[in-house]
Design a protein around this motif. Structure first.
Motif, mmCIF file in Angstrom:
data_model
loop_
_atom_site.group_PDB
_atom_site.id
_atom_site.type_symbol
_atom_site.label_atom_id
_atom_site.label_comp_id
_atom_site.label_asym_id
_atom_site.label_seq_id
_atom_site.Cartn_x
_atom_site.Cartn_y
_atom_site.Cartn_z
ATOM 1 N N LEU A 46 0.845 -1.196 0.000
ATOM 2 C CA LEU A 46 0.000 0.000 0.000
ATOM 3 C C LEU A 46 0.875 1.237 0.000
ATOM 4 O O LEU A 46 1.906 1.278 0.666
ATOM 5 N N ARG A 47 0.461 2.252 -0.710
ATOM 6 C CA ARG A 47 1.126 3.558 -0.650
ATOM 7 C C ARG A 47 0.114 4.510 -0.033
ATOM 8 O O ARG A 47 -0.919 4.815 -0.625
ATOM 9 N N ILE A 48 0.386 4.965 1.169
ATOM 10 C CA ILE A 48 -0.491 5.892 1.880
ATOM 11 C C ILE A 48 0.038 7.302 1.636
ATOM 12 O O ILE A 48 1.202 7.584 1.909
ATOM 13 N N TYR A 49 -0.818 8.177 1.102
ATOM 14 C CA TYR A 49 -0.389 9.535 0.767
ATOM 15 C C TYR A 49 -1.535 10.512 0.984
ATOM 16 O O TYR A 49 -2.672 10.110 1.197
ATOM 17 N N ASP A 50 -1.205 11.785 0.899
ATOM 18 C CA ASP A 50 -2.189 12.856 1.085
ATOM 19 C C ASP A 50 -2.974 13.033 -0.211
ATOM 20 O O ASP A 50 -2.479 13.614 -1.173
ATOM 21 N N ILE A 51 -4.202 12.517 -0.237
ATOM 22 C CA ILE A 51 -5.028 12.590 -1.441
ATOM 23 C C ILE A 51 -5.377 14.037 -1.796
ATOM 24 O O ILE A 51 -5.692 14.344 -2.936
#
Length: 73
Positions: A46-51
């Motif tokens: 998973l790549r968790i980032y600021d959408i």
């Protein structure tokens, strides 16, 4: 991902990479725990980032390492 909310904790530590187990053990509240467990079980990174950051997804798709990578390693 951070170890605390950076808006209320200016000294929050940002993570660039975490394992599934670290996310679960630290009880980081980014997404549903069951979803994390399923990704762990099927070894889906998973790549968790600021959408909300404009252009972030495109930059990730182009290979830029934004946000936090969550994987089995």
């Amino acid at each position: 991902m951070y170890d605390a909310d950076p808006k209320t904790h200016p000294d929050a530590k940002r993570f660039t990479h975490l394992s599934y187990e670290e996310v679960l053990n630290r009880d980081l509240k980014v997404m549903d725990t069951a979803a994390f467990a399923l990704c762990r079980d099927y070894d889906i990174p998973l790549r968790i980032y600021d959408i909300g950051q404009e252009g972030a997804l495109m930059r990730i798709l182009q290979g830029e390492e934004l946000g936090t990578l969550v994987s089995g390693h």
